[in-house]
Scaffold this active site. Structure first.
Site, mmCIF file in Angstrom:
data_model
loop_
_atom_site.group_PDB
_atom_site.id
_atom_site.type_symbol
_atom_site.label_atom_id
_atom_site.label_comp_id
_atom_site.label_asym_id
_atom_site.label_seq_id
_atom_site.Cartn_x
_atom_site.Cartn_y
_atom_site.Cartn_z
ATOM 1 N N SER A 81 -57.172 -16.345 29.250
ATOM 2 C CA SER A 81 -58.267 -15.282 29.713
ATOM 3 C C SER A 81 -59.262 -15.711 28.855
ATOM 4 O O SER A 81 -59.508 -16.256 27.590
ATOM 5 C CB SER A 81 -57.801 -13.803 29.157
ATOM 6 O OG SER A 81 -58.000 -13.748 27.793
ATOM 7 N N ASP A 82 -60.542 -15.215 29.367
ATOM 8 C CA ASP A 82 -61.937 -15.485 28.479
ATOM 9 C C ASP A 82 -61.652 -14.346 27.694
ATOM 10 O O ASP A 82 -60.984 -13.223 27.737
ATOM 11 C CB ASP A 82 -63.071 -15.230 29.662
ATOM 12 C CG ASP A 82 -64.422 -15.958 28.971
ATOM 13 O OD1 ASP A 82 -64.335 -16.281 27.663
ATOM 14 O OD2 ASP A 82 -65.279 -16.506 29.724
ATOM 15 N N TYR A 83 -62.523 -14.350 26.668
ATOM 16 C CA TYR A 83 -62.584 -13.328 25.670
ATOM 17 C C TYR A 83 -62.803 -12.024 25.916
ATOM 18 O O TYR A 83 -63.896 -11.775 26.418
ATOM 19 C CB TYR A 83 -63.614 -13.950 24.257
ATOM 20 C CG TYR A 83 -63.002 -14.946 23.577
ATOM 21 C CD1 TYR A 83 -61.962 -15.886 23.774
ATOM 22 C CD2 TYR A 83 -63.497 -14.950 22.279
ATOM 23 C CE1 TYR A 83 -61.561 -16.887 22.865
ATOM 24 C CE2 TYR A 83 -63.046 -16.057 21.302
ATOM 25 C CZ TYR A 83 -62.172 -17.003 21.600
ATOM 26 O OH TYR A 83 -62.005 -17.936 20.632
#
Length: 779
Positions: free
Chosen positions: A306-308
């Site tokens: 996942s992106d942050y």
């Protein structure tokens, strides 16, 4: 993060058999070892592999130190951990050997103190160099794309990998292969530009540089992450993470293209979904995007990271966005897991709820198993179960930094693009220009751009010019004006200078220019005027592409002196310099050149290196000309009242201190079947008096098709070096994949008929020679 959701305090599963477990046997296949380990893991241990630590690391270290807190480790990492984010930024930045010692210390806990001894993966940002202390800083990706040199890019990312791996890093959150079609967007610098083909070739080079042969036995390579899948580079209103209002056909032909190519040719270990939504569905919850397209159609088998905080945003995150797809973090976890996101970064905000979802019957444990499988696979593939540690004593950082300076300098030189050179003002001759004025807000400032480390070495433009020409010429300097007061890429607040103080500085700069034989203006943007807008309090997108601040005033004041002017642009995205472009005889686009900025600029200015970079983006005349990408549809550029429709500078454009001719362009076969390939050849001659490089570019257009097609699309290039008077033949392949597109039936295939084949030195029509290729039906 409530560790009770991870099962803290819940009795552990029965101990496995006393016989030697198969997962610890390196003689067995990775797949068999994964199966054995999965069969031994509790639900909590599986979910622990799907979680990361970053901001919450404070709970596992003793305050103000890198010493582990045993109670904190037991509470937060007792069931293991999937990844730990960016250990290099601990305590403001650790030196290489100290970082290696910390990663070893942490790894030792997971190996020896958790029930199954599953090692952890450490990830870092490696956009244009390891974002860490004492790491070499190369040009930003938009600059690396300007080199049109995939071999150089692969060499750079191989070097970054070796540095990162020596410190204990296993996963790079790089490369960014977003197709950048919105120059107002602050993350333009992180991309390889606006063209899918260039993004694909540079992405392939970067992944191969990071991953080597994909076996990782030499411990000098690491896992690469493609990002961001997808549409991130054309956000609504140019605002970071804005909706990608893009049709499926354009998605498939433009935005999917680099991902499809890189997945097929380089087999990256990880892909990061994008923050944005497409057709109302954020990427981290988009089953069609991640499962059907990425995994089933493209054949991706690696990790989806996942992106942050992007999973949290499916619910709500106050400082960024709340999509409102989920009522809470538990529901957000369910959406992301069903979409196939394997691990949540950078902290476990949502995925710690997964055991609850399984126990309630809303999510099958078999789904968790399949999500955990690739996470374990790469831990085995990296050899972490056999050799989990690095040797700090083997780090020879000073030797590495000295060795990499040449690579960083080569990259910076090849990045620079000569846009204009009236009267052959460049290269400069110090003997004829005995006094040189270096003026501008970017002349004597460290300019690296976003996601940068802390390089040991750096030379500003002013410093490089002084070292190169200071013995033969008098060098004067004036800042001219400020863009921002101090500030850095990380600093949220942007403080603007006082306009009256700037005007006084501009007047002083004009007096300095009066004393010079030639003026070098160093303008553009900086790390605050163009950057990732990661929060409402940390913005970086703009409504204008004009030079920010009072730079145009500075230019006019200097031009009034009548002195010849060389303009250097240092920035992260295209600037519309229409207001001043006609009045300045020599213009060089530099982007962010990395740590060797000063030396590279001086080498180009004084002719020790002949610039050969090409634009990986279109430079528009104004913000009103957006969208401005070259591969537009036939109906998209009819014209404007009171303005020119053409770009200020086109994609693929770039001059040299010498001249080239491209002639004898011909097709090996002018008629081919739908499944056949052909080649186009051309003779390139250096018709000038200096050695230099030229990039021969191949564009293709399907003349008549079931759906409208772009006026041209890049499908090949070759960069060659030629001595004065030297000729070389260039050959570029044309394959079925180069001719295929998404047809009216939504099938990716070649349609029979007529294709235009265009070969030349830029995307501009007058720089291209056109041929006709006939593709006949197979039946």
């Amino acid at each position: 993060m409530d560790r009770k959701k991870m099962g803290v305090g819940v009795p552990a599963a029965p101990a496995p058999s006393t016989s030697y477990p198969e997962y610890k046997n390196p003689q067995l296949s990775v797949e068999r070892r994964v199966d054995d380990l999965l069969g031994r893991m509790t639900l909590e241990e599986k979910v622990a592999q799907m979680v990361c630590l970053w901001r919450l690391r404070e709970h596992i270290f003793k305050p103000g130190t890198t010493d582990l807190d045993p109670e904190g480790m037991k509470q937060w990492c007792g069931h293991g951990m999937g990844q730990i984010a960016r250990p290099s930024d601990l305590l403001g930045g650790l030196a290489p050997a100290a970082l290696a010692e910390v990663t070893n210390r942490l790894q030792k806990y997971f190996i020896e103190q958790t029930r199954l001894g599953i090692p952890v993966i450490f990830h870092e940002e490696c956009l244009h160099g390891l974002a860490a202390k004492d790491a070499t800083s190369y040009p930003q990706p938009i600059g690396l794309a300007s080199t049109f040199n995939p071999e150089l890019v692969q060499e750079i990312y191989s070097s970054i990998a070796a540095d990162a791996r020596s410190r204990g890093t296993h996963l790079a959150l790089t490369p960014v292969i977003d197709v950048m079609r919105e120059p107002r967007w602050g993350r333009a610098e992180e991309t390889f530009g606006e063209d899918p083909y260039v993004s694909a070739r540079m992405g392939i080079a970067a992944v191969k540089g990071f991953q080597g042969d994909g076996e990782y036995r030499d411990k000098t390579h690491l896992l690469a992450t493609l990002k961001h899948f997808t549409g991130h580079g054309e956000p609504e209103s140019g605002s970071n993470i804005g909706p990608a209002n893009i049709s499926e056909r354009v998605l498939r032909d433009i935005f999917f293209y680099p991902f499809r190519q890189v997945v097929r040719e380089a087999k990256p270990a990880a892909v990061m979904p994008s923050y944005n939504e497409i057709d109302g569905i954020p990427s981290h919850a988009n089953v069609w995007l991640l499962q059907r397209v990425l995994r089933e159609e493209m054949g991706f088998t690696g990790m989806l990271v996942s992106d942050y905080c992007a999973i949290t945003e499916l619910f709500y995150k106050e400082d960024t966005v709340g999509y409102g797809l989920a009522e809470n973090q538990l529901e957000a976890a369910l959406l992301a897991a069903r979409a196939g996101v394997n691990i949540e970064l950078p902290d476990g905000d949502c995925y710690p709820h997964l055991p609850e979802l399984v126990r309630s019957g809303r999510l099958k444990e078999s789904v968790i198993d399949e999500l955990v499988r690739p996470l374990l696979y790469y831990k085995f593939k990296l050899g972490l179960f056999e050799e989990p540690y690095v040797d700090p004593a083997q780090i020879r950082n000073e030797q590495r930094l000295v060795r990499e300076r040449d690579l960083a300098l080569r990259a910076a030189r090849e990045t620079m693009i000569l846009l204009k050179n009236e009267g052959d003002l460049l290269p400069l001759d110090p003997a004829r220009s005995s006094t040189i004025a270096v003026i501008g807000p970017n002349a004597d400032r460290q300019m690296l751009g976003g996601y940068s480390g802390k390089p040991r070495y750096y030379r500003s433009v002013l410093e490089g010019i002084i070292e190169k020409a200071g013995k033969n010429a008098r060098i004067l300097y004036s800042e001219g004006c400020k863009l921002t007061v101090g500030g850095s890429w990380n600093q949220d607040e942007i403080v603007l200078p006082d306009p009256e103080e700037n005007r006084q500085s501009i007047a002083e700069a004009a007096l300095v220019a009066e004393q010079a034989d030639v003026v070098i203006l160093v303008l553009g943007g900086n790390e605050q005027t163009s950057r990732e807008a990661w929060a409402k309090t940390h913005l970086g997108d703009r409504t204008s592409l004009d030079l920010p601040g009072q730079q145009n005033e500075l230019v006019q004041a200097v031009l009034k002196t009548g002195k010849p002017v060389v303009l250097l642009l240092i920035n992260g995205r295209p600037n519309s310099i229409t207001a001043i472009e006609k009045e300045i005889p020599a213009i060089v686009e530099c982007w962010y050149l990395g740590q060797e900025t000063g030396y590279a600029v001086a080498d180009v200015l004084f002719g020790d290196f002949n610039p050969g970079g090409k634009l990986p983006v279109t430079i528009p005349r104004s913000v009103g000309h957006i969208p401005c990408f070259y591969n537009h549809k036939p109906s998209a550029r009819r014209g404007y009242v009171f303005d020119d429709i053409s770009p200020l500078y086109p994609f693929g454009y770039g001059l040299s201190y010498t001249t080239f001719s491209i002639s004898k362009v011909r097709l090996e076969k002018e008629v081919i079947a739908m499944g056949e390939s052909t080649r186009v050849t051309a003779e390139v001659r250096n018709t000038g008096e200096r050695a230099g490089s030229e990039v021969v570019q191949l564009y293709i257009r399907d003349s008549f098709s079931s759906v409208s097609r772009p006026v041209k699309e890049l499908r090949g290039f070759s960069k060659i070096q030629l001595a004065p008077g030297e000729s070389k033949q260039v050959t570029l392949a044309i394959t079925p994949d180069d001719l295929a597109f998404t047809t009216i039936d939504m099938e990716h295939k070649v349609e029979p008929g007529q294709f235009e084949v265009m070969v030349g030195s830029s995307s501009r029509d007058e720089d291209l020679t056109r041929l006709i290729l006939q593709v006949r039906a197979d039946h």
